[in-house]
Design an enzyme around this catalytic site. Structure first.
Site, PDB file in Angstrom:
ATOM      1  N   ALA A 115       0.839  -1.297  -0.001  1.00 50.91           N
ATOM      2  CA  ALA A 115       0.014   0.006   0.034  1.00 50.91           C
ATOM      3  C   ALA A 115       0.777   1.302  -0.064  1.00 50.91           C
ATOM      4  CB  ALA A 115      -1.044   0.010   1.131  1.00 50.91           C
ATOM      5  N   GLY A 145       0.870  -4.886   0.941  1.00 49.73           N
ATOM      6  CA  GLY A 145      -0.371  -5.100   0.102  1.00 49.73           C
ATOM      7  C   GLY A 145      -0.142  -5.544  -1.335  1.00 49.73           C
ATOM      8  N   GLU A 170      -0.207  -9.357  -0.797  1.00 51.44           N
ATOM      9  CA  GLU A 170      -1.862  -9.476  -0.466  1.00 51.44           C
ATOM     10  C   GLU A 170      -2.528  -9.427  -1.669  1.00 51.44           C
ATOM     11  OE1 GLU A 170      -2.066  -6.568   2.529  1.00 51.44           O
ATOM     12  OE2 GLU A 170      -2.869  -7.732   3.916  1.00 51.44           O
ATOM     13  N   GLU A 208       4.702  -4.885   7.396  1.00 50.79           N
ATOM     14  CA  GLU A 208       3.991  -3.851   7.881  1.00 50.79           C
ATOM     15  C   GLU A 208       4.284  -3.745   9.311  1.00 50.79           C
ATOM     16  OE1 GLU A 208       2.546  -6.259   6.132  1.00 50.79           O
ATOM     17  OE2 GLU A 208       1.122  -5.526   4.711  1.00 50.79           O
TER      18      GLU A 208
HETATM   19  C1  LIG Z   1      -1.342  -3.039   3.319  1.00 53.53           C
HETATM   20  C2  LIG Z   1      -0.450  -2.228   3.974  1.00 53.53           C
HETATM   21  C3  LIG Z   1      -0.768  -1.737   5.264  1.00 53.53           C
HETATM   22  C4  LIG Z   1       0.915  -2.191   3.443  1.00 53.53           C
HETATM   23  O1  LIG Z   1       1.044  -2.663   2.550  1.00 53.53           O
HETATM   24  S1  LIG Z   1       2.187  -1.190   4.380  1.00 53.53           S
HETATM   25  C5  LIG Z   1       3.409  -0.860   3.216  1.00 53.53           C
HETATM   26  C6  LIG Z   1       4.303  -2.478   3.133  1.00 53.53           C
HETATM   27  N1  LIG Z   1       5.536  -2.191   2.109  1.00 53.53           N
HETATM   28  C7  LIG Z   1       6.656  -1.769   2.916  1.00 53.53           C
HETATM   29  O2  LIG Z   1       6.804  -1.616   4.027  1.00 53.53           O
HETATM   30  C8  LIG Z   1       7.705  -1.783   1.656  1.00 53.53           C
HETATM   31  C9  LIG Z   1       8.045  -0.251   1.515  1.00 53.53           C
HETATM   32  N2  LIG Z   1       9.519  -0.227   0.612  1.00 53.53           N
HETATM   33  C10 LIG Z   1      10.656  -0.747   1.052  1.00 53.53           C
HETATM   34  O3  LIG Z   1      10.920  -1.455   1.880  1.00 53.53           O
HETATM   35  C11 LIG Z   1      11.589  -0.555  -0.225  1.00 53.53           C
HETATM   36  O4  LIG Z   1      11.169   0.461  -1.043  1.00 53.53           O
HETATM   37  C12 LIG Z   1      11.819  -1.860  -0.938  1.00 53.53           C
HETATM   38  C13 LIG Z   1      10.657  -2.310  -1.525  1.00 53.53           C
HETATM   39  C14 LIG Z   1      12.689  -2.698   0.032  1.00 53.53           C
HETATM   40  C15 LIG Z   1      12.859  -1.339  -2.002  1.00 53.53           C
HETATM   41  O5  LIG Z   1      14.025  -0.600  -1.703  1.00 53.53           O
HETATM   42  P1  LIG Z   1      14.881   0.011  -2.625  1.00 53.53           P
HETATM   43  O6  LIG Z   1      15.166  -1.159  -3.832  1.00 53.53           O
HETATM   44  O7  LIG Z   1      16.006   0.751  -1.652  1.00 53.53           O
HETATM   45  O8  LIG Z   1      14.070   1.203  -3.382  1.00 53.53           O
HETATM   46  P2  LIG Z   1      13.561   2.627  -2.419  1.00 53.53           P
HETATM   47  O9  LIG Z   1      14.273   3.689  -2.991  1.00 53.53           O
HETATM   48  O10 LIG Z   1      13.234   2.404  -1.119  1.00 53.53           O
HETATM   49  O11 LIG Z   1      12.079   2.552  -3.100  1.00 53.53           O
HETATM   50  C16 LIG Z   1      11.801   3.401  -4.490  1.00 53.53           C
HETATM   51  C17 LIG Z   1      10.806   4.366  -4.656  1.00 53.53           C
HETATM   52  O12 LIG Z   1       9.614   3.955  -4.343  1.00 53.53           O
HETATM   53  C18 LIG Z   1       8.902   4.350  -3.156  1.00 53.53           C
HETATM   54  N3  LIG Z   1       8.051   3.268  -2.494  1.00 53.53           N
HETATM   55  C19 LIG Z   1       8.785   1.957  -2.066  1.00 53.53           C
HETATM   56  N4  LIG Z   1       7.589   1.387  -1.378  1.00 53.53           N
HETATM   57  C20 LIG Z   1       6.552   2.334  -1.417  1.00 53.53           C
HETATM   58  C21 LIG Z   1       5.388   2.130  -0.693  1.00 53.53           C
HETATM   59  N5  LIG Z   1       4.943   0.830  -0.067  1.00 53.53           N
HETATM   60  N6  LIG Z   1       4.496   3.258  -0.583  1.00 53.53           N
HETATM   61  C22 LIG Z   1       4.964   4.545  -1.052  1.00 53.53           C
HETATM   62  N7  LIG Z   1       6.152   4.577  -1.896  1.00 53.53           N
HETATM   63  C23 LIG Z   1       7.084   3.064  -1.827  1.00 53.53           C
HETATM   64  C24 LIG Z   1      10.092   4.798  -2.217  1.00 53.53           C
HETATM   65  O13 LIG Z   1       9.641   5.729  -1.263  1.00 53.53           O
HETATM   66  C25 LIG Z   1      11.076   5.471  -3.262  1.00 53.53           C
HETATM   67  O14 LIG Z   1      10.543   6.631  -3.910  1.00 53.53           O
HETATM   68  P3  LIG Z   1      11.441   7.910  -3.649  1.00 53.53           P
HETATM   69  O15 LIG Z   1      12.278   7.767  -4.827  1.00 53.53           O
HETATM   70  O16 LIG Z   1      10.468   8.992  -4.185  1.00 53.53           O
HETATM   71  O17 LIG Z   1      11.953   8.070  -2.507  1.00 53.53           O
END
Ligand SMILES: C=C(C)C(=O)SCCNC(=O)CCNC(=O)[C@H](O)C(C)(C)COP(=O)(O)OP(=O)(O)OC[C@H]1O[C@@H](n2cnc3c(N)ncnc32)[C@H](O)[C@@H]1OP(=O)(O)O
Length: 274
Positions: free
Chosen positions: A96, A139, A142, A162
């Protein structure tokens, strides 16, 4: 309770504030965050590509609305026998949209039933195949698990991170991991946020097949073509029967299956002779 989707105003690109929750309202006519095409030799498989590369296909409200609209349209399109959802080689979907969730508070999340509109994906009657490369997290994972079959690329990474941002899966993660992989592995995934490799996901019943990254989508389309060759009516029954295994007791499920089986004898499709 009013569903998020019903609050959306169609054919506009305005962002509106509803009960403190940012809700984006977008056109269903020209999707911007997904690409939809018909593929396969008979053009009878729909391929939906999540297309928000800069945010690793994070599932914001606009993307999920476009996806739900596309799935609804394809589900009623008689030329389509199966649907494949994919992302990019880097990410199926990284979850998400965390940035969109930043200002969410309990009251608005609860009263707006945040994420409840995502069930549009699991409501599709036709078979939906996820072709997963790269990150399928939160998400994103999911979403893949809402599909009927998951094909994964060798470097796909699944997980429910999460917990790292102080919340828990909200679109089926705890339930679908537990049902597919059992309690112990589901706990490990949801309590640690650890990534799960494609191989591990296959071992735990989440993924049915693994392919080199550049072949996953093609193989998923081939699978979709094979399913699309079958009677759409009987495919729908088979999908419904398998899904009931997650809802019913064994006795109820066996009874449901037997009755649907009997029903097939009332169809012209059953009269095919080999
Ligand atoms: C249903 C629910 C509640 C949920 O899904 S909550 C979210 C669960 N997902 C997460 O926590 C994953 C979050 N993301 C990450 O951990 C890391 O981005 C990854 C996937 C490991 C990849 O890491 P990297 O390869 O270093 O890439 P990274 O620089 O972090 O991401 C690239 C871009 O995507 C963006 N991005 C990655 N995941 C995102 C997310 N879930 N929401 C919004 N933006 C996201 C990130 O902010 C970045 O944007 P910017 O360049 O503008 O800063």
């Amino acid at each position: 309770m009013m569903r998020l989707s019903s609050m959306l105003v169609r054919n506009t690109k305005l962002c509106v504030n509803v009960n403190q929750m940012q809700v984006a309202a977008f056109s269903s006519k020209a999707p911007e965050m997904i690409k939809v095409e018909k593929v396969g030799q008979k053009q009878n498989v729909a391929l939906i590509k999540l297309n928000r590369p800069k945010a690793l296909n994070a599932l914001c409200a606009q993307l999920m609305t476009e996806l739900a609209d596309a799935l609804h349209t394809l589900d009623t399109d008689k030329s389509v026998g199966a649907i494949v959802i994919t992302g990019s080689e880097r990410a199926f979907a990284a979850g998400a949209d965390i940035k969109e969730m930043t200002n969410n508070e309990f009251a608005s999340t609860f009263s707006g039933s945040f994420l409840s509109n995502w069930t549009a994906v699991s409501d599709v009657k036709k078979p939906v195949i996820a072709a997963v490369n790269g990150f399928a997290l939160g998400g994103g994972n999911e979403l893949a698990m809402m599909c009927d079959i998951i094909y994964a690329g060798e470097k796909a990474r699944f997980g429910q991170p999460e917990i790292n941002i102080g919340t828990i899966p909200g679109a089926g993660g705890t339930q679908r991991w537990a049902r597919a992989a059992g309690k112990s592995f589901a706990m490990e995934v949801c309590l640690t946020g650890n990534h799960v490799s494609a191989q591990e996901a296959k071992e735990h019943g989440i993924v049915s097949k693994i392919y080199p990254a550049d072949q996953v989508v093609g193989e998923a389309v081939k699978l979709g073509e094979k399913i699309a060759e079958q009677s759409p009516l009987i495919v729908q029954m088979a999908k419904e029967a398998v899904n009931k295994a997650y809802e019913l007791t064994l006795q109820e499920g066996l009874h449901f299956e037997r009755r649907l089986f009997h029903t097939t004898f009332a169809t012209k499709d059953r009269k095919v002779i080999y």
